[in-house]
Design a protein around this motif. Structure first.
Motif, PDB file in Angstrom:
ATOM      1  N   TRP A 113      56.743  22.123  -6.653  1.00 41.11           N
ATOM      2  CA  TRP A 113      56.553  22.587  -5.276  1.00 41.11           C
ATOM      3  C   TRP A 113      55.863  23.950  -5.217  1.00 41.11           C
ATOM      4  N   GLY A 166      53.323  22.623  -2.810  1.00 45.62           N
ATOM      5  CA  GLY A 166      54.043  22.550  -1.543  1.00 45.62           C
ATOM      6  C   GLY A 166      53.107  22.725  -0.359  1.00 45.62           C
ATOM      7  N   GLY A 203      58.740  17.105  -6.771  1.00 42.19           N
ATOM      8  CA  GLY A 203      59.326  18.294  -6.159  1.00 42.19           C
ATOM      9  C   GLY A 203      59.476  19.459  -7.122  1.00 42.19           C
TER      10      GLY A 203
END
Length: 413
Positions: free
Chosen positions: A289, A309, A286
């Protein structure tokens, strides 16, 4: 609306959901958890060691020329070579072979590998080189992979790989531009030449995540078949469909079942994808992203200038479209299956085919190593793997709609 809700309830049977949950548990422990462990290991055990992650922490998504100079890869290499020079000076196996520095060691290794030696001499030379190398990479004394990667020889090799990627990449890009026969790859190489190969996203992230998502895709396809298959087949087996046509409302049930099938496939696939994505993104992915994925590294080239992302959403979309296509095919097969056994016999090859498309399309998606892009379409078109997934869904929808429209007339006749 009440009939539609009833059809949804029939689909979302607790026994079916329990079976899907059991398969999900097996899939997690058999495949997905191992993929997460591999991703975690490559944080420090990849071709760049921990250096690329360190640069990302220092400089963010992209590496500017002044930041590359500040990181001082040549200086780090000199420091590691000095450590190896010290090791070499204290080990008799080196001095016995007239080796007094790492530069001497490289010359000795290159000359030995390139010279014409007898089989006996080759065996002696290989044993000697192996012993020397173990002194420099600590393989004779290390207990863990972390210790091995911390050795000066391995750190030097990872620094050289880093240098090739961010400093000496133009020769590789020029080779793509001059010699590669795939137009999309050549176009990306030209763009990277103009904008610099400067994205600091983890080199293994797209590959690891796409393989992880491919496994999720296969599981999702299987789950959709398990969810959808019993509904219409049970109705056909009990001749409920013939009774439905005795009323005006009953004549619409088949289409409502089709709508419930599509909605259920969408909901189930989204739930499974979200549940699978959360642990991978929480494991550190993450952090990337908003990082752009287009880059050249030792394992190939990411072809499109999108963020990680956006990449995750594209892969999710591919799985969802395949799930919709699978639901349509399961719906069609149920129309022509007299019982559950016949339905399963027909569903297995269809499920295998769609799962195969999921693996071939999603694994290494949007890279020059994707099988659909590279082997089937030879790099002539952009995102053929995404288009293929959409094609499966469109074909399934068209055929299912045609069957739905003709259903009443065929049965009544």
């Amino acid at each position: 609306m009440r009939i539609f809700v009833c059809e949804l309830k029939k689909l979302w049977n607790w026994r079916i959901l329990a079976l899907i949950a059991a398969i999900a548990t097996l899939t997690w422990f058999a495949f997905l958890s191992e993929a997460l462990r591999s991703y975690d290991s490559l944080t420090t055990h990849g071709i760049y060691g921990s250096y690329q992650n360190e640069m990302f922490a220092l400089y963010g998504d992209t590496l500017e020329p002044e930041e590359l100079a500040d990181y001082d890869i040549p200086g780090k290499k000199v420091a590691l070579i000095s450590k190896m020079d010290e090791i070499i000076s204290n080990e008799t196996i080196f001095t016995e072979n007239n080796i007094y520095s790492y530069a001497d060691y490289e010359v000795f290794a290159d000359n030995g590998y390139s010279s014409d030696l007898s089989e006996e001499e080759k065996e002696i030379f290989n044993d000697t080189i192996s012993t020397m190398q173990s002194k420099l990479d600590f393989s004779n004394s290390t207990q863990t992979l972390d210790e091995w990667y911390a050795s000066p020889l391995i750190r030097l090799q990872t620094l050289k790989a880093l240098e090739r990627t961010y400093n000496d990449y133009e020769a590789s890009l020029r080779s793509y531009i001059d010699h590669d026969s795939r137009p999309v790859v050549v176009h990306t190489a030209e763009k990277l030449m103009q904008m610099r190969n400067a994205n600091l996203i983890r080199y293994d992230l797209d590959m690891e995540f796409s393989l992880y998502t491919a496994v999720v895709g296969v599981f999702t396809v299987v789950s959709v078949i398990i969810l959808i298959a019993p509904l219409l087949t049970t109705d056909r087996m009990r001749k409920v469909n013939l009774m439905q046509y005795s009323s005006t409302i009953g004549r619409t049930i088949f289409r409502l079942q089709f709508a419930a099938t599509i909605v259920s496939a969408l909901v189930l696939s989204i739930l499974l994808i979200v549940a699978a994505y959360i642990p991978f993104l929480a494991a550190g992915a993450g952090n990337y992203w908003d990082s752009h994925i287009m880059s050249l590294n030792s394992w190939g080239m990411q072809l499109y200038n999108i963020t990680f992302g956006q990449y995750t959403l594209i892969l999710a979309g591919m799985i969802i479209t395949l799930s919709v296509g699978t639901a349509c095919f399961a719906f069609i097969l149920a129309r022509f299956s007299a019982n559950i056994v016949m339905m399963l016999i027909k569903a297995v090859p269809v499920g295998v085919a769609v799962a195969g498309i999921a693996v071939l399309s999603v694994n290494k998606a949007l890279s020059d190593n994707n099988i659909v892009f590279n082997t089937i379409f030879h790099g002539r078109f952009n995102v053929p793997e995404v288009i293929l997934c959409g094609f499966v869904a469109v074909v399934g929808l068209i055929v299912a709609v045609i069957i739905s429209i003709r259903e009443k007339r065929i049965d009544v006749a």
